[in-house]
Design a protein around this motif. Structure first.
Motif, mmCIF file in Angstrom:
data_model
loop_
_atom_site.group_PDB
_atom_site.id
_atom_site.type_symbol
_atom_site.label_atom_id
_atom_site.label_comp_id
_atom_site.label_asym_id
_atom_site.label_seq_id
_atom_site.Cartn_x
_atom_site.Cartn_y
_atom_site.Cartn_z
ATOM 1 N N GLU A 517 45.628 50.250 33.701
ATOM 2 C CA GLU A 517 46.441 51.354 34.085
ATOM 3 C C GLU A 517 46.016 52.070 35.491
ATOM 4 O O GLU A 517 47.175 52.368 36.359
ATOM 5 N N GLN A 518 44.945 52.063 35.683
ATOM 6 C CA GLN A 518 44.394 52.687 37.165
ATOM 7 C C GLN A 518 44.424 51.711 38.258
ATOM 8 O O GLN A 518 44.852 52.075 39.351
ATOM 9 N N CYS A 519 44.182 50.476 38.054
ATOM 10 C CA CYS A 519 44.377 49.522 39.185
ATOM 11 C C CYS A 519 45.651 48.456 39.115
ATOM 12 O O CYS A 519 45.456 47.252 39.069
ATOM 13 N N ASP A 520 46.681 49.186 38.836
ATOM 14 C CA ASP A 520 48.309 48.324 38.962
ATOM 15 C C ASP A 520 48.332 47.332 40.019
ATOM 16 O O ASP A 520 49.304 46.692 40.109
ATOM 17 N N PHE A 521 47.438 47.746 41.418
ATOM 18 C CA PHE A 521 47.633 46.937 42.576
ATOM 19 C C PHE A 521 46.899 45.542 42.328
ATOM 20 O O PHE A 521 46.983 44.889 43.335
ATOM 21 N N LEU A 522 46.010 45.359 41.548
ATOM 22 C CA LEU A 522 45.484 44.088 41.383
ATOM 23 C C LEU A 522 46.244 43.178 40.267
ATOM 24 O O LEU A 522 46.971 43.330 39.407
ATOM 25 N N ASN A 523 46.416 41.822 40.705
ATOM 26 C CA ASN A 523 47.376 40.646 39.914
ATOM 27 C C ASN A 523 46.437 40.383 38.710
ATOM 28 O O ASN A 523 45.249 40.938 38.484
ATOM 29 N N GLU A 524 47.068 39.594 37.780
ATOM 30 C CA GLU A 524 46.584 39.278 36.436
ATOM 31 C C GLU A 524 45.184 38.786 36.571
ATOM 32 O O GLU A 524 44.251 38.871 35.711
ATOM 33 N N SER A 525 45.161 37.889 37.441
ATOM 34 C CA SER A 525 43.941 36.852 37.755
ATOM 35 C C SER A 525 42.638 37.858 37.967
ATOM 36 O O SER A 525 41.863 37.723 37.521
ATOM 37 N N ALA A 526 43.084 38.878 38.710
ATOM 38 C CA ALA A 526 41.951 39.479 39.289
ATOM 39 C C ALA A 526 41.496 40.684 38.119
ATOM 40 O O ALA A 526 40.277 40.807 38.012
ATOM 41 N N ILE A 527 42.399 41.099 37.347
ATOM 42 C CA ILE A 527 42.176 41.782 36.112
ATOM 43 C C ILE A 527 41.401 41.456 35.070
ATOM 44 O O ILE A 527 40.177 41.667 34.618
ATOM 45 N N LEU A 528 41.771 39.955 34.834
ATOM 46 C CA LEU A 528 40.733 39.126 33.898
ATOM 47 C C LEU A 528 39.417 38.755 34.477
ATOM 48 O O LEU A 528 38.336 38.756 33.793
ATOM 49 N N PHE A 529 39.302 38.682 36.073
ATOM 50 C CA PHE A 529 38.248 38.490 36.382
ATOM 51 C C PHE A 529 37.045 39.622 36.105
ATOM 52 O O PHE A 529 36.110 39.554 35.904
ATOM 53 N N ASN A 551 31.712 28.227 44.713
ATOM 54 C CA ASN A 551 31.695 28.883 45.767
ATOM 55 C C ASN A 551 32.757 29.929 46.068
ATOM 56 O O ASN A 551 32.735 31.045 46.768
ATOM 57 N N TYR A 552 33.878 30.019 45.490
ATOM 58 C CA TYR A 552 34.911 30.930 45.666
ATOM 59 C C TYR A 552 34.781 32.300 44.837
ATOM 60 O O TYR A 552 35.422 33.290 45.236
ATOM 61 N N TYR A 553 33.832 32.061 43.803
ATOM 62 C CA TYR A 553 33.338 33.337 43.043
ATOM 63 C C TYR A 553 32.960 34.598 43.793
ATOM 64 O O TYR A 553 33.475 35.621 43.435
ATOM 65 N N TYR A 554 32.405 34.506 44.684
ATOM 66 C CA TYR A 554 31.567 35.696 45.290
ATOM 67 C C TYR A 554 32.764 36.100 46.508
ATOM 68 O O TYR A 554 32.850 37.317 46.548
ATOM 69 N N THR A 555 33.546 35.126 46.737
ATOM 70 C CA THR A 555 34.618 35.692 47.684
ATOM 71 C C THR A 555 35.778 36.546 46.911
ATOM 72 O O THR A 555 35.945 37.645 47.440
ATOM 73 N N LYS A 556 36.017 36.037 45.899
ATOM 74 C CA LYS A 556 37.033 36.879 45.204
ATOM 75 C C LYS A 556 36.449 38.003 44.528
ATOM 76 O O LYS A 556 37.300 39.019 44.499
ATOM 77 N N LYS A 557 35.283 38.031 44.234
ATOM 78 C CA LYS A 557 34.562 39.270 43.740
ATOM 79 C C LYS A 557 34.803 40.217 44.641
ATOM 80 O O LYS A 557 34.604 41.710 44.429
ATOM 81 N N GLN A 558 34.219 39.933 45.934
ATOM 82 C CA GLN A 558 34.143 40.904 46.989
ATOM 83 C C GLN A 558 35.482 41.431 47.285
ATOM 84 O O GLN A 558 35.509 42.475 47.680
ATOM 85 N N ARG A 559 36.478 40.631 47.362
ATOM 86 C CA ARG A 559 37.639 41.056 47.732
ATOM 87 C C ARG A 559 38.170 42.130 46.721
ATOM 88 O O ARG A 559 38.798 43.149 46.976
ATOM 89 N N ILE A 560 37.907 41.650 45.274
ATOM 90 C CA ILE A 560 38.542 42.837 44.445
ATOM 91 C C ILE A 560 37.596 44.192 44.432
ATOM 92 O O ILE A 560 38.052 45.241 44.341
ATOM 93 N N ALA A 561 36.298 44.090 44.692
ATOM 94 C CA ALA A 561 35.595 45.277 44.895
ATOM 95 C C ALA A 561 35.889 46.112 46.157
ATOM 96 O O ALA A 561 35.795 47.176 45.792
ATOM 97 N N THR A 562 36.489 45.232 47.232
ATOM 98 C CA THR A 562 36.905 46.125 48.266
ATOM 99 C C THR A 562 38.090 46.785 48.120
ATOM 100 O O THR A 562 38.203 47.915 48.485
ATOM 101 N N ARG A 563 39.138 46.125 47.424
ATOM 102 C CA ARG A 563 40.154 46.753 47.190
ATOM 103 C C ARG A 563 40.245 48.004 46.124
ATOM 104 O O ARG A 563 40.977 49.045 46.464
ATOM 105 N N ILE A 564 39.272 47.862 45.141
ATOM 106 C CA ILE A 564 38.814 49.191 44.302
ATOM 107 C C ILE A 564 38.461 50.169 44.792
ATOM 108 O O ILE A 564 38.586 51.251 44.984
#
Length: 580
Positions: A517-529, A551-564
């Motif tokens: 509900e609150q993070c509708d700016f994230l896509n489905e992949s980021a939500i599931l992550f 290797n991509y795990y930390y990059t994706k995690k950092q991007r999602i954390a930054t957007r939130i």
């Protein structure tokens, strides 16, 4: 007996104060009506409707001197704007007297103007000039250009009426100048035409014609029909006096053709007859002169009539009638002279009467104030006595045994009620304490539930770790891969992921639903992550379930954390805690 005495006092107090109450109510109603009339005059600019509203009011019912003054001012103003004449000076005189008691003010200036105009219209020129000169001083004091022009115009009218033509020219020019300064060019132009008439009166006909002609050009350019007619009237007067008969006749005919814009007076028809006499058209002249003789005229117009009759009879060789007309001219002149001399005497007498009337009114005002003050003091004393009497009765009632018993009974009831309330408060505090204990226990259970839920995935985490650590060993690879692939296929299906999300919601206080509900700016992949992280899955398990490289795990995690973190969602800190 005592009660009857009290009722008697109250009855007489009400009777005593009733006239004052009714008077106050009446003044409130009159004030509302005057506000309405003033609004009609100021906002709607409708003096006729204002006058109708004033005439519908009962002037005698107004007891406030201030409201009477306001009524008189509005009445005089509406009459003046309608070009009518007041039948009496009662209203405006009372307005002037009231404003004079308050000292200099714009209201006094305007009231003096209207009163002066009334006096002038009723041939009290000496009184009018004194009041209007005072009004002029106030206009200068308050730097009011429009009213200075208006007041000076009235001064010029009074001087012209009393044949003081040279002074008239001075004030006509001043009036025009101040109208222009106030931005009232329409008024200024009429003043300049009046100035042309003043020049005509001192026989400076050339100046008169030139000035009237210059204003006529402006009036024609602006299509001001009333001003055009006024200019024609002024010009033809001067032209006939200079014996320019053809031009004068042409101007007179033009003026008469515009009668719907400027109503002709006996003066204009007398000049028409004068032209017929000059042209020896005696029958036409006689018809006009006989008709005009029956009209109401001023002394100036009647004198002009007799001058024309004299010339008419002289041309017809009827010298006896010409002599009679000449005697009539002398009679009018003599009356004007006597009137001029008598004005001083009448003015002196009126000064005395006005001063005496002012003193009488002042005494009456003082008496009225004294009577009102006495009545107010009496009313206060009566009220004070009634209050003292009531206070004594109250003390006696308090001292009686019946009242004491009632008080004690009430006191007992209050004590009992106080004890009941004290017990209720203690019970309430105990309930609150129990609720706080239950909430604390619930919070602990919630933490334990979340921990147990996250530990549920230890098996999956173990398999994923085994895969990355031993997956390259030939002997164990096939077995581990088979076990992990089976487990992965089960968890990668949409049904399993939905079940996982429902479990997160169920055991973690609906955190997955709040994320969506609150993070509708994230896509489905980021939500599931984020949901997998909330469920307690390891990094490698998340990579395998979402088909991500390690290797991509930390990059994706950092991007999602930054957007939130950059958002302003209510549970931002909670969501970030699962991504640390």
């Amino acid at each position: 007996m005592i009660q009857r005495s009290i009722l008697s006092h109250i009855y007489y107090s009400v009777i005593f104060l009733l006239p004052f109450v009714l008077s106050a109510c009446g003044n409130d109603i009159n004030k509302i009506e005057l506000d309405r009339a003033e609004n009609v005059m100021e906002i709607e600019d409708d003096p006729r409707e204002c006058l109708n509203l004033l005439q519908q009011m009962n002037y005698d019912s107004i007891t406030s001197v201030k409201l009477k003054a306001r009524y008189g001012y509005l009445y005089a103003r509406s009459i003046h704007k309608l070009n009518k004449r007041m039948d009496s000076d009662l209203y405006i005189r009372q307005a002037v007297e009231y404003y004079q008691t308050k000292g200099d003010s714009p209201e006094l200036m305007k009231a003096l103007f209207y009163y002066s105009n009334y006096l002038f219209e009723n041939d009290w020129s000496n009184e009018a000039i004194k009041l209007v000169m005072k009004a002029r001083q106030l206009a200068i004091k308050y730097n009011d250009d429009y009213w200075r022009g208006k007041i000076v115009e009235l001064i010029a009218d009074i001087l012209e009426h009393n044949h003081n033509n040279y002074e008239t020219i001075k004030y006509r020019y001043e009036s025009a100048q101040y109208y222009s300064k106030a931005g009232r060019e329409d008024n200024a132009r009429y003043c300049y035409v009046d100035l042309a008439i003043a020049y005509d009166n001192i026989h400076e006909y050339k100046k008169s014609i030139e000035l009237a002609d210059s204003i006529l050009n402006i009036a024609v350019a602006e299509k001001d029909s009333t001003l055009i007619a006024y200019c024609y009237r002024t010009e033809y007067n001067a032209q006939i006096r200079t014996k320019e008969w053809e031009k004068g006749e042409s101007g007179l005919n033009k003026f008469l053709s515009m009668s719907k814009f400027f109503e002709p007076s006996p003066h204009d028809y007398i000049y028409k007859a004068m032209i017929h006499v000059h042209k020896n058209e005696f029958d036409s002249a006689e018809i006009i002169l006989n008709w005009v003789s029956d009209l109401r005229m001023t002394n100036i117009e009647r004198k002009l009539l007799y001058v024309t009759l004299r010339n008419f009879y002289k041309k017809k060789k009827d010298f006896e009638k010409a002599l009679i007309a000449t005697d009539s001219i002398f009679n009018i002149n003599n009356k004007d002279v006597r009137k001029s001399f008598s004005q001083v005497i009448v003015a002196t007498q009126r000064d005395y009467i006005d001063e005496d009337l002012t003193i009488t009114n002042l005494r009456a005002e003082h008496q009225r104030v004294f009577i009102i003050a006495s009545l107010i003091v009496s009313a206060i004393i009566i009220i004070f006595i009634v209050l003292i009497f009531r206070y004594r009765l109250k003390v006696k009632r308090i001292e009686s045994e019946k009242v004491i018993e009632q008080i004690m009974a009430v006191s007992d009831e209050l004590s009992s009620e106080n004890m009941r309330l004290t017990a209720a408060v203690k019970e309430h505090k105990k309930q609150i304490s129990d609720m706080e204990d239950r909430l604390e226990e619930h919070s602990k259970n919630s933490v334990n539930t979340e921990t147990l839920f996250q530990e549920k995935w230890e098996m999956l985490n173990f398999l994923c770790n085994e895969y990355f650590e031993k997956g390259d060993t030939p002997k164990t690879r096939a077995t581990i891969v088979s076990r992990i692939e089976n487990e992965l296929k089960r968890f990668q299906s949409p049904e399993s992921m939905a079940a996982l999300e429902n479990a997160v919601n169920k055991y973690m206080n609906g955190v997955a639903s709040r994320l969506r509900e609150q993070c509708d700016f994230l896509n489905e992949s980021a939500i599931l992550f984020v949901i997998l992280c909330m469920a307690g899955l390891s990094q490698r398990a998340v990579c395998l379930l979402l088909d991500l490289s390690y290797n991509y795990y930390y990059t994706k995690k950092q991007r999602i954390a930054t957007r939130i973190e950059q958002s302003a969602v209510p549970d931002r800190d909670l969501f970030l805690s699962y991504l640390k």
